[in-house]
Design a protein around this motif. Structure first.
Motif, PDB file in Angstrom:
ATOM      1  N   ASN A  26       0.832  -1.199   0.000  1.00 11.70           N
ATOM      2  CA  ASN A  26       0.000   0.000   0.000  1.00 11.70           C
ATOM      3  C   ASN A  26       0.871   1.255   0.000  1.00 11.70           C
ATOM      4  N   TYR A  27       1.953   1.234   0.780  1.00 13.70           N
ATOM      5  CA  TYR A  27       2.854   2.391   0.831  1.00 13.70           C
ATOM      6  C   TYR A  27       3.534   2.608  -0.520  1.00 13.70           C
ATOM      7  N   LEU A  30       0.950   4.638  -2.226  1.00 13.83           N
ATOM      8  CA  LEU A  30       0.797   5.915  -1.532  1.00 13.83           C
ATOM      9  C   LEU A  30       1.974   6.835  -1.820  1.00 13.83           C
ATOM     10  N   GLN A  33       1.839   8.221  -5.366  1.00 13.46           N
ATOM     11  CA  GLN A  33       0.687   9.061  -5.682  1.00 13.46           C
ATOM     12  C   GLN A  33       0.551  10.294  -4.791  1.00 13.46           C
ATOM     13  N   ALA A  34       0.980  10.195  -3.543  1.00 12.30           N
ATOM     14  CA  ALA A  34       0.733  11.308  -2.611  1.00 12.30           C
ATOM     15  C   ALA A  34       2.001  11.973  -2.087  1.00 12.30           C
ATOM     16  N   PHE A  46      -2.178  14.698  -0.471  1.00  9.28           N
ATOM     17  CA  PHE A  46      -3.345  14.218   0.263  1.00  9.28           C
ATOM     18  C   PHE A  46      -4.525  15.163   0.060  1.00  9.28           C
ATOM     19  N   TRP A  74      -8.513   8.029  -7.813  1.00  2.94           N
ATOM     20  CA  TRP A  74      -7.570   7.799  -6.714  1.00  2.94           C
ATOM     21  C   TRP A  74      -7.610   8.954  -5.721  1.00  2.94           C
ATOM     22  N   TRP A  76      -6.089  10.064  -1.405  1.00  3.75           N
ATOM     23  CA  TRP A  76      -5.447   9.709  -0.138  1.00  3.75           C
ATOM     24  C   TRP A  76      -5.773  10.775   0.897  1.00  3.75           C
ATOM     25  N   ASP A  78      -5.035  12.188   5.007  1.00  2.00           N
ATOM     26  CA  ASP A  78      -4.303  12.206   6.266  1.00  2.00           C
ATOM     27  C   ASP A  78      -5.299  12.670   7.329  1.00  2.00           C
ATOM     28  N   LEU A 148      -3.765   7.225   8.110  1.00  6.21           N
ATOM     29  CA  LEU A 148      -3.599   7.450   6.677  1.00  6.21           C
ATOM     30  C   LEU A 148      -4.477   6.438   5.961  1.00  6.21           C
ATOM     31  N   GLY A 150      -6.690   5.472   2.058  1.00  2.27           N
ATOM     32  CA  GLY A 150      -6.779   5.725   0.631  1.00  2.27           C
ATOM     33  C   GLY A 150      -8.097   5.259   0.066  1.00  2.27           C
TER      34      GLY A 150
END
Length: 438
Positions: A26-27, A30, A33-34, A46, A74, A76, A78, A148, A150
């Motif tokens: 997942n990271y 992430l 993308q973020a 984010f 997509w 994400w 925080d 965090l 998504g």
């Protein structure tokens, strides 16, 4: 610091690798993308959506086994400083889902046609530490286990001519901090983390636990993994972000590295026995502590949906026992009797992927999937349906209408049913064979 004995450390590392595999995969997404603004997949950080209204092609490599039925949105979030609100328009009979997943890819909740209905709404996405009052006007609340989260949203696309309409719908999805939604004063922002640089090699090296140690700071300890978290903490993986492999005694470091290999071997073995999605994706209540099955799901198709939302099945072996199927050697058919067509509330499709890449397979008619919404699909007089899976286009027009082009080599086919019927979920409906024809 007193460390566990090597055998115990090795066992903990294997179990920790299997449990943590989902967090690191997942990271991987992430970070691209973020976090990494130089990555072409960057969504802008984010708290914003990046939409893809165009259907996928072989040129898209963001994600393995991509879904060509419902283009992606997509995003994400925080949640450390405050919750966020996702707002959606009324979509009528157009299928959509915005599923919100925790750091370990487990679903905290889903907003969409099946769960919250076709109408417009404002939905609150809250972190594990939030205890505020739900404001008026909120349609539903998604409580997350991590800070965090998504979402990989999907919205139905009827075909190339529908792209403009789909784009207009996607642009109506919005993300706002709760303070902006209510008009209250915004809280102080959370501090910017020192994000670990993502390297693909870390998944199978001891650096795996360095990244995991960082991510655990955003994942409060839960009772279902308390024992494992305590044993990982005894290795120095305690969520402080200070795990340093180079400072470990050689014997302990070797034990952890062997444990990583053990975990990978367990995952590879489990993958070979899995052909359906039931039990691989879902909420925390659904998945429980079967971390190996969750890891299989992440490896086969990260961010797959829960079975009641979308059922996934596939053919990893043909009718003659060849694994994987190979269109360089054979032509195939998939026959659905009239009383055993895929039972889906919304729609179904079968998508072709080349192996080993698990990406869409290029073909001369740009057809990457086939299903009940495919124009001019040919059903037999008795209502049955036969799909033709081969590298060359069939000469017979009826067979050509039902042609799923295959690459000149090994492949896999994945079938997706959106809103699967009870017979699918209870196992009484089963996939027909991938039958060798020549």
């Amino acid at each position: 610091m007193a460390y566990p004995a090597p055998d115990a450390a090795r066992a903990t590392a294997a179990e920790g690798w299997i449990w943590g595999f989902a967090l690191l995969e997942n990271y991987r997404t992430l970070y691209a993308q973020a976090i990494d603004a130089d990555d072409p997949r960057y969504v802008g950080g984010f708290g914003r959506f990046r939409h893809y209204p165009q259907p996928f092609t072989p040129a898209n490599t963001d994600i393995v086994t991509p879904n060509n039925d419902t283009p992606y949105s997509w995003g994400w979030l925080d949640l450390r400083a405050e919750p966020w609100v996702v707002s959606v328009p009324a979509l009528g009979d157009r299928y959509y889902v915005l599923p919100f997943h925790d750091l370990d890819t487990v679903y905290a909740g889903l907003v969409g046609s099946r769960t919250t209905g076709p109408g417009s709404g404002d939905h609150l996405i809250a972190g594990p530490d939030w205890n505020g009052e739900t404001p008026d006007g909120i349609s539903s609340v998604v409580r997350c286990a991590t800070q965090l989260v998504g979402t990989l949203g999907r919205t139905y696309l009827a075909g190339p001519d529908d792209v403009g309409t789909l784009k207009a719908i996607q642009e109506q999805y919005s993300l706002r901090p709760l303070s902006q939604y209510t008009g209250a004063e915004a809280p102080a922002p959370a501090p910017e983390p020192a994000w670990p640089i993502w390297r693909d090699t870390c998944v199978d090296s001891i650096e795996f636990f360095t990244v995991l140690d960082f991510l655990l700071a955003y994942f409060p300890v839960r009772d279902d993994v308390r024992d494992l978290r305590e044993r990982l903490a005894a290795l120095g993986v305690d969520g402080t972000g200070t795990f340093e492999p180079g400072a470990l005694p050689d014997q302990l470091r070797d034990a952890i590295e062997h444990g990583i290999t053990d975990g990978r071997d367990q995952l590879e073995e489990a993958k070979g026995h899995t052909s359906k999605s039931v039990g691989l994706f879902g909420t925390r209540e659904q998945l429980g502590t079967d971390f190996l099955s969750r890891a299989v799901g992440v490896d086969k198709g990260i961010y797959g949906l829960p079975a009641e939302e979308a059922w996934y099945g596939g053919w990893t072996v043909d009718s003659e026992g060849n694994r994987p199927p190979d269109a360089a050697r054979h032509d195939y058919t998939i026959h659905f009797p009239a009383d055993a067509l895929p039972p889906a509330r919304f729609f179904w499709s079968a998508t072709m992927y080349a192996l080993p890449s698990r990406l869409l397979a290029a073909n001369p008619i740009d057809r990457y999937s086939i299903g009940d919404r495919t124009p001019a699909l040919h059903y037999a007089d008795d209502g049955s349906l036969t799909l033709h899976v081969q590298k060359e286009q069939p000469e017979d027009p009826a067979q050509a209408a039902n042609w799923l082009p295959a690459p000149d080599g090994p492949f896999s086919v994945i079938i997706r049913m959106y809103g699967p019927g009870p017979a699918v979920l209870d196992g009484s409906w089963t996939l027909p064979p991938l039958t060798v024809q020549s």
